[in-house]
Design a protein around this motif. Structure first.
Motif, PDB file in Angstrom:
ATOM      1  N   TYR A  35      28.865  50.811  64.199  1.00 27.88           N
ATOM      2  CA  TYR A  35      29.001  52.223  64.538  1.00 27.88           C
ATOM      3  C   TYR A  35      28.072  53.040  63.646  1.00 27.88           C
ATOM      4  O   TYR A  35      27.828  52.689  62.496  1.00 27.88           O
ATOM      5  N   GLY A  42      32.459  61.923  64.452  1.00 28.73           N
ATOM      6  CA  GLY A  42      33.168  60.663  64.540  1.00 28.73           C
ATOM      7  C   GLY A  42      32.195  59.509  64.711  1.00 28.73           C
ATOM      8  O   GLY A  42      31.026  59.713  65.071  1.00 28.73           O
ATOM      9  N   LEU A  91      28.639  51.864  59.960  1.00 28.77           N
ATOM     10  CA  LEU A  91      29.922  51.193  59.772  1.00 28.77           C
ATOM     11  C   LEU A  91      29.960  49.907  60.589  1.00 28.77           C
ATOM     12  O   LEU A  91      29.643  49.909  61.771  1.00 28.77           O
ATOM     13  N   GLY A 107      34.517  48.156  57.543  1.00 27.37           N
ATOM     14  CA  GLY A 107      33.999  48.063  56.191  1.00 27.37           C
ATOM     15  C   GLY A 107      33.821  49.454  55.608  1.00 27.37           C
ATOM     16  O   GLY A 107      34.069  50.456  56.279  1.00 27.37           O
TER      17      GLY A 107
ATOM     18  N   TYR B  36      43.113  57.018  63.126  1.00 27.45           N
ATOM     19  CA  TYR B  36      42.528  56.423  61.933  1.00 27.45           C
ATOM     20  C   TYR B  36      42.430  57.516  60.862  1.00 27.45           C
ATOM     21  O   TYR B  36      42.202  58.691  61.157  1.00 27.45           O
ATOM     22  N   GLN B  38      40.340  58.486  57.323  1.00 28.97           N
ATOM     23  CA  GLN B  38      39.123  58.145  56.589  1.00 28.97           C
ATOM     24  C   GLN B  38      39.036  58.997  55.334  1.00 28.97           C
ATOM     25  O   GLN B  38      38.852  60.212  55.411  1.00 28.97           O
ATOM     26  N   ARG B  41      33.818  58.707  51.645  1.00 29.21           N
ATOM     27  CA  ARG B  41      32.996  57.551  51.281  1.00 29.21           C
ATOM     28  C   ARG B  41      33.699  56.204  51.500  1.00 29.21           C
ATOM     29  O   ARG B  41      33.403  55.220  50.834  1.00 29.21           O
ATOM     30  N   LYS B  42      34.647  56.207  52.442  1.00 29.66           N
ATOM     31  CA  LYS B  42      35.316  54.966  52.817  1.00 29.66           C
ATOM     32  C   LYS B  42      35.212  54.789  54.330  1.00 29.66           C
ATOM     33  O   LYS B  42      34.909  55.735  55.060  1.00 29.66           O
ATOM     34  N   GLY B  43      35.485  53.566  54.798  1.00 30.45           N
ATOM     35  CA  GLY B  43      35.561  53.346  56.230  1.00 30.45           C
ATOM     36  C   GLY B  43      36.908  53.809  56.776  1.00 30.45           C
ATOM     37  O   GLY B  43      37.876  53.945  56.029  1.00 30.45           O
ATOM     38  N   PRO B  44      36.975  54.074  58.079  1.00 33.66           N
ATOM     39  CA  PRO B  44      38.261  54.453  58.688  1.00 33.66           C
ATOM     40  C   PRO B  44      39.279  53.314  58.571  1.00 33.66           C
ATOM     41  O   PRO B  44      38.908  52.143  58.653  1.00 33.66           O
ATOM     42  N   LEU B  46      43.217  52.152  60.093  1.00 32.67           N
ATOM     43  CA  LEU B  46      44.190  52.446  61.139  1.00 32.67           C
ATOM     44  C   LEU B  46      45.498  52.959  60.553  1.00 32.67           C
ATOM     45  O   LEU B  46      46.070  52.362  59.662  1.00 32.67           O
ATOM     46  N   LEU B  88      40.882  60.739  62.451  1.00 32.09           N
ATOM     47  CA  LEU B  88      40.126  60.477  63.667  1.00 32.09           C
ATOM     48  C   LEU B  88      41.055  59.964  64.755  1.00 32.09           C
ATOM     49  O   LEU B  88      41.776  58.982  64.539  1.00 32.09           O
ATOM     50  N   LEU B 102      36.219  51.154  71.462  1.00 34.24           N
ATOM     51  CA  LEU B 102      36.962  52.245  70.847  1.00 34.24           C
ATOM     52  C   LEU B 102      36.074  53.479  70.835  1.00 34.24           C
ATOM     53  O   LEU B 102      34.953  53.431  70.335  1.00 34.24           O
ATOM     54  N   PHE B 104      35.802  57.412  69.611  1.00 33.64           N
ATOM     55  CA  PHE B 104      36.386  58.299  68.622  1.00 33.64           C
ATOM     56  C   PHE B 104      36.162  59.769  68.947  1.00 33.64           C
ATOM     57  O   PHE B 104      35.151  60.145  69.553  1.00 33.64           O
ATOM     58  N   LYS B 106      35.706  63.617  66.952  1.00 36.67           N
ATOM     59  CA  LYS B 106      34.868  64.016  65.818  1.00 36.67           C
ATOM     60  C   LYS B 106      35.584  63.903  64.490  1.00 36.67           C
ATOM     61  O   LYS B 106      34.960  63.795  63.447  1.00 36.67           O
ATOM     62  N   GLY B 107      36.905  63.936  64.505  1.00 34.14           N
ATOM     63  CA  GLY B 107      37.664  63.903  63.262  1.00 34.14           C
ATOM     64  C   GLY B 107      38.036  65.300  62.797  1.00 34.14           C
ATOM     65  O   GLY B 107      37.272  66.248  62.991  1.00 34.14           O
TER      66      GLY B 107
END
Lengths: 115, 114
Positions: A35, A42, A91, A107, B36, B38, B41-44, B46, B88, B102, B104, B106-107
């Motif tokens: 991604y 998003g 990602l 990740g 999700y 987030q 500076r991390k990944g999403p 669940l 998200l 999947l 998403f 925009k968050g």
């Protein structure tokens, strides 16, 4: 269970240069996703692999982006040549498809800055 | 038209408030609806997912889906500063060959102020 590993975490390059990102999914996960997440947006799917075959790459800019998943495990995403608008977090995610909900594990991402 | 629409906020609330996050979707073929979280500076990661219309509760979090109006909601009770993150919403679609996609929103960036 180890998570999804990505490297490098950060990369800064000049436009027109090339860059490669690596992903190691969770062991046994058949499906792997890349991604692109631009700041404030998003995640957008670039490419989806099922084992080592491509399921969907309709949103991958194929003139500059390429991805492969050799032996159905690790994957590499390459950008060549990079443009300013490629600045984003890339990602990697994987899933086992054992549940209908198809839960993805992500990740931490590889943050690319193109100058 | 983007298939999953979400107000990006930002949303700022005091600690202890009830938070309501919302999304709409356009594709009737979407099957599962997920939230999700987030952190910066991390990944999403669940939070929870639902399949049918109705509510699903997990601790302080409640996910709600209304398929008739194509509306997805997440409620957070007794919000904590640790809930400060981007939320998200996402929906899954069967993409063939035994795999799913999947999509998403925009968050929504949430800040919970102590």
């Amino acid at each position: 269970e180890a998570g999804v590993a990505q490297s490098p975490r950060y990369k800064i390059i000049e436009k027109r240069q090339s860059v490669a990102f690596w992903c190691n999914p969770i062991s046994g996960h058949a499906t792997l996703y890349w991604y692109q997440q631009i700041l404030g947006q998003g995640p957008k799917l670039l490419i989806q692999f099922q084992n080592n075959g491509v399921v969907d790459d309709s949103q991958l800019p194929k003139d500059r982006f390429s991805a492969e998943r050799l032996k159905g495990v690790d994957s590499t995403l390459k950008i060549q040549p990079a443009k300013l608008e490629d600045s984003a977090v890339y990602l990697c995610a994987s899933s086992s498809n054992t549940q209908g909900a198809n839960v993805l594990t992500f990740g931490a991402g590889s943050r690319l800055t193109v100058l | 038209q983007k298939e999953v629409e979400q107000d990006p906020g930002p949303l700022s609330v005091p600690e202890g408030a009830i938070v309501s996050l919302n999304c709409t979707y356009s594709n009737s073929a979407f099957q599962y609806f997920m939230w999700y979280r987030q952190y910066s500076r991390k990944g999403p990661e669940l939070l929870m997912y639902t399949y049918s219309s109705g509510n699903k509760e997990d601790g302080r979090f409640t996910a709600q889906v209304d398929k008739s109006s194509k509306y997805i909601s997440l409620f957070i009770r007794d919000s904590q500063p640790s809930d400060s993150a981007t939320y998200l919403c996402a929906s899954t679609l069967y993409s063939g060959a035994g795999s799913y996609q999947l999509t998403f929103g925009k968050g929504t960036k949430l800040s919970v102020i102590p």
